[in-house]
Design a protein around this motif. Structure first.
Motif, PDB file in Angstrom:
ATOM      1  N   LEU A 291       0.830  -1.204   0.000  1.00 41.86           N
ATOM      2  CA  LEU A 291       0.000   0.000   0.000  1.00 41.86           C
ATOM      3  C   LEU A 291       0.868   1.259   0.000  1.00 41.86           C
ATOM      4  CD1 LEU A 291      -2.747   1.401   0.247  1.00 41.86           C
ATOM      5  CD2 LEU A 291      -2.597   1.101   2.724  1.00 41.86           C
ATOM      6  N   LEU A 292       1.862   1.317   0.884  1.00 44.62           N
ATOM      7  CA  LEU A 292       2.708   2.516   0.977  1.00 44.62           C
ATOM      8  C   LEU A 292       3.499   2.747  -0.310  1.00 44.62           C
ATOM      9  CD1 LEU A 292       4.133   2.244   4.619  1.00 44.62           C
ATOM     10  CD2 LEU A 292       2.333   3.767   3.787  1.00 44.62           C
ATOM     11  N   SER A 293       4.058   1.680  -0.869  1.00 46.06           N
ATOM     12  CA  SER A 293       4.850   1.850  -2.085  1.00 46.06           C
ATOM     13  C   SER A 293       3.985   2.324  -3.244  1.00 46.06           C
ATOM     14  CB  SER A 293       5.567   0.543  -2.445  1.00 46.06           C
ATOM     15  OG  SER A 293       4.653  -0.471  -2.813  1.00 46.06           O
ATOM     16  N   THR A 294       2.729   1.861  -3.301  1.00 46.01           N
ATOM     17  CA  THR A 294       1.830   2.298  -4.370  1.00 46.01           C
ATOM     18  C   THR A 294       1.453   3.766  -4.199  1.00 46.01           C
ATOM     19  OG1 THR A 294       0.929   0.048  -4.524  1.00 46.01           O
ATOM     20  CG2 THR A 294      -0.340   1.815  -5.570  1.00 46.01           C
ATOM     21  N   ILE A 295       1.192   4.188  -2.964  1.00 45.15           N
ATOM     22  CA  ILE A 295       0.836   5.586  -2.709  1.00 45.15           C
ATOM     23  C   ILE A 295       2.015   6.507  -3.012  1.00 45.15           C
ATOM     24  CG2 ILE A 295       0.219   7.239  -0.905  1.00 45.15           C
ATOM     25  CD1 ILE A 295      -1.381   4.987   0.436  1.00 45.15           C
ATOM     26  N   PHE A 296       3.191   6.175  -2.477  1.00 44.05           N
ATOM     27  CA  PHE A 296       4.355   7.038  -2.654  1.00 44.05           C
ATOM     28  C   PHE A 296       4.874   7.030  -4.092  1.00 44.05           C
ATOM     29  CE2 PHE A 296       5.195   6.247   2.071  1.00 44.05           C
ATOM     30  CZ  PHE A 296       4.538   7.420   2.427  1.00 44.05           C
ATOM     31  N   ALA A 297       4.579   5.954  -4.841  1.00 42.62           N
ATOM     32  CA  ALA A 297       5.030   5.881  -6.235  1.00 42.62           C
ATOM     33  C   ALA A 297       4.391   6.965  -7.095  1.00 42.62           C
ATOM     34  CB  ALA A 297       4.724   4.506  -6.825  1.00 42.62           C
ATOM     35  N   VAL A 298       3.220   7.454  -6.693  1.00 40.00           N
ATOM     36  CA  VAL A 298       2.594   8.552  -7.440  1.00 40.00           C
ATOM     37  C   VAL A 298       3.556   9.726  -7.530  1.00 40.00           C
ATOM     38  CG1 VAL A 298       0.664  10.166  -7.523  1.00 40.00           C
ATOM     39  CG2 VAL A 298       0.300   7.827  -6.679  1.00 40.00           C
ATOM     40  N   VAL A 299       4.279   9.989  -6.446  1.00 43.32           N
ATOM     41  CA  VAL A 299       5.233  11.096  -6.412  1.00 43.32           C
ATOM     42  C   VAL A 299       6.592  10.673  -6.950  1.00 43.32           C
ATOM     43  CG1 VAL A 299       6.445  12.739  -4.919  1.00 43.32           C
ATOM     44  CG2 VAL A 299       4.051  12.170  -4.476  1.00 43.32           C
ATOM     45  N   SER A 300       7.137   9.560  -6.420  1.00 38.55           N
ATOM     46  CA  SER A 300       8.500   9.171  -6.778  1.00 38.55           C
ATOM     47  C   SER A 300       8.633   8.807  -8.251  1.00 38.55           C
ATOM     48  CB  SER A 300       8.952   7.996  -5.902  1.00 38.55           C
ATOM     49  OG  SER A 300       8.156   6.844  -6.136  1.00 38.55           O
ATOM     50  N   PHE A 301       7.675   8.066  -8.785  1.00 35.45           N
ATOM     51  CA  PHE A 301       7.744   7.676 -10.195  1.00 35.45           C
ATOM     52  C   PHE A 301       7.588   8.899 -11.092  1.00 35.45           C
ATOM     53  CE2 PHE A 301       6.372   5.961 -14.228  1.00 35.45           C
ATOM     54  CZ  PHE A 301       7.106   4.792 -14.360  1.00 35.45           C
ATOM     55  N   SER A 302       6.656   9.787 -10.735  1.00 37.17           N
ATOM     56  CA  SER A 302       6.451  10.993 -11.532  1.00 37.17           C
ATOM     57  C   SER A 302       7.699  11.874 -11.526  1.00 37.17           C
ATOM     58  CB  SER A 302       5.246  11.765 -11.020  1.00 37.17           C
ATOM     59  OG  SER A 302       4.067  10.999 -11.122  1.00 37.17           O
ATOM     60  N   LEU A 303       8.358  11.980 -10.368  1.00 40.19           N
ATOM     61  CA  LEU A 303       9.591  12.773 -10.286  1.00 40.19           C
ATOM     62  C   LEU A 303      10.703  12.176 -11.132  1.00 40.19           C
ATOM     63  CD1 LEU A 303       9.773  13.780  -6.508  1.00 40.19           C
ATOM     64  CD2 LEU A 303       9.445  15.298  -8.477  1.00 40.19           C
ATOM     65  N   LEU A 304      10.791  10.841 -11.152  1.00 37.79           N
ATOM     66  CA  LEU A 304      11.800  10.197 -11.984  1.00 37.79           C
ATOM     67  C   LEU A 304      11.549  10.494 -13.453  1.00 37.79           C
ATOM     68  CD1 LEU A 304      14.218   8.292 -12.278  1.00 37.79           C
ATOM     69  CD2 LEU A 304      12.620   6.355 -12.232  1.00 37.79           C
ATOM     70  N   VAL A 305      10.305  10.432 -13.883  1.00 38.81           N
ATOM     71  CA  VAL A 305       9.968  10.756 -15.263  1.00 38.81           C
ATOM     72  C   VAL A 305      10.319  12.198 -15.577  1.00 38.81           C
ATOM     73  CG1 VAL A 305       8.067  10.997 -16.908  1.00 38.81           C
ATOM     74  CG2 VAL A 305       8.158   8.996 -15.395  1.00 38.81           C
ATOM     75  N   TRP A 306      10.056  13.096 -14.642  1.00 39.09           N
ATOM     76  CA  TRP A 306      10.351  14.518 -14.834  1.00 39.09           C
ATOM     77  C   TRP A 306      11.851  14.800 -14.892  1.00 39.09           C
ATOM     78  CZ3 TRP A 306      12.086  18.206 -10.925  1.00 39.09           C
ATOM     79  CH2 TRP A 306      12.118  19.525 -11.394  1.00 39.09           C
ATOM     80  N   LEU A 307      12.597  14.135 -14.005  1.00 42.94           N
ATOM     81  CA  LEU A 307      14.044  14.361 -13.956  1.00 42.94           C
ATOM     82  C   LEU A 307      14.766  13.753 -15.165  1.00 42.94           C
ATOM     83  CD1 LEU A 307      14.695  13.665 -10.156  1.00 42.94           C
ATOM     84  CD2 LEU A 307      14.879  15.870 -11.326  1.00 42.94           C
ATOM     85  N   TRP A 308      14.154  12.723 -15.756  1.00 42.54           N
ATOM     86  CA  TRP A 308      14.860  11.994 -16.825  1.00 42.54           C
ATOM     87  C   TRP A 308      13.941  11.804 -18.020  1.00 42.54           C
ATOM     88  CZ3 TRP A 308      16.186   6.219 -17.128  1.00 42.54           C
ATOM     89  CH2 TRP A 308      17.204   6.004 -18.077  1.00 42.54           C
TER      90      TRP A 308
END
Length: 308
Positions: A291-308
């Motif tokens: 649950l936590l990894s899915t919730i936090f992935a909204v931010v972390s995955f989006s930031l990775l896409v933005w940074l790269w």
């Protein structure tokens, strides 16, 4: 960034909302999951694999580096579990799976192919195959070695009994059938190709919706620190390890490198909870970690896409 990634996570949110508002019964969620797992995803993966020459699929350098990053992260997570949380061998196995196996089938395929295009399906098929044929047996070996109730049964036999449902599933069978069709250069008749295309197109949105629906009602149980560590290892450590290996060492298509790093940044797979439940090891923490990894992935995955 948000215009690209947010629609995918919004579909997950719609699935969660459908359960929150009692619009979708729990039995319907199970039916959607069966549809995706048994029909839609196998159609998508078979068509993607069968339509490509085997030379485009069998990249041994990529596979070796991916396995190195995957097992390296698993080992690092096991070390953290032992040193920080005093986990036994089975607990270390659960931590290894949480950190190194992402939700590639239900989330990664639609999300990353939507970001990078259909060409990214080929490396993702390889990574999904390696997850099931390398990582799952490794984790099962660790979990079985930690058991004390089957001392008279051989380890290989125990691993096969526990893992055959993971290996002999429709998704893996579809991949290997597709590889066989590619090896034989078998063309898909137009009617079959259209059927597979239509069925496979339903995999992405249905899988994302069912993820959201299945997350509803999942409690934030005790052991938040340990569950949060599982999520951090998956969302932060794994993509960093994969980037440190792929960027300097892989000389192939940059799209494959990017696909591997994005796959590493996916949240933990739902079968983490299934493995934990089967062995009775850190069940609540595994559920909370997903649950936590899915919730936090909204931010972390989006930031990775933005940074790269």
């Amino acid at each position: 960034m948000l215009s690209v990634t947010l629609p995918f996570f919004a579909i997950i949110g719609c699935g969660w909302l459908s359960r929150r508002l009692a619009l979708l019964p729990e039995a319907a969620v199970a039916g959607m999951t069966i549809f995706v797992f048994t029909f839609a995803l196998p159609a998508l993966l078979f068509r993607s694999t069968a339509s490509r020459p085997i030379a485009e699929i069998a990249d041994w350098s990529f596979m070796g580096l991916y396995v190195l990053g995957m097992l390296g992260t698993a080992g690092l997570s096991m070390l953290v579990a032992r040193l920080v949380f005093k986990a036994d061998l089975q607990g270390m196995g659960i931590h290894a799976l949480a950190a190194s196996m992402g939700n590639l089938g239900f989330m990664g395929l639609p999300l990353i192919s939507g970001l990078l295009g259909e060409d990214s399906l080929t490396p993702m098929v390889l990574m999904l195959t390696l997850d099931v044929t390398v990582l799952v047996p490794f984790v099962l070996a660790v979990l079985e070695l930690g058991r004390t109730d089957q001392a008279g049964v051989g380890l290989i036999r125990r691993i096969w009994r526990a893992g055959r449902s993971s290996i002999l599933n429709p998704i893996v069978i579809a991949i290997f059938l597709g590889i066989g069709a590619s090896l034989l250069s078998l063309p898909l008749p137009l009617g079959i190709d259209n059927f597979l295309s239509l069925l496979g197109a339903a995999a992405g949105p249905t899988a994302l919706f069912s993820i959201g629906a299945s997350l509803y009602g999942r409690p934030l149980a005790e052991g938040l620190g340990e569950a949060g560590t599982m999520a951090a290892m998956k969302l932060l450590a794994y993509p960093l390890v994969m980037a440190a290996i792929m960027l300097p060492l892989y000389g192939g298509d940059p799209l494959w490198t990017r696909s591997a790093i994005l796959v590493a940044a996916l949240p933990s797979a739902g079968n983490l909870y299934i493995f934990a439940s089967r062995y009775g090891v850190r069940v609540a923490r595994a559920s909370t970690g997903v649950l936590l990894s899915t919730i936090f992935a909204v931010v972390s995955f989006s930031l990775l896409v933005w940074l790269w």
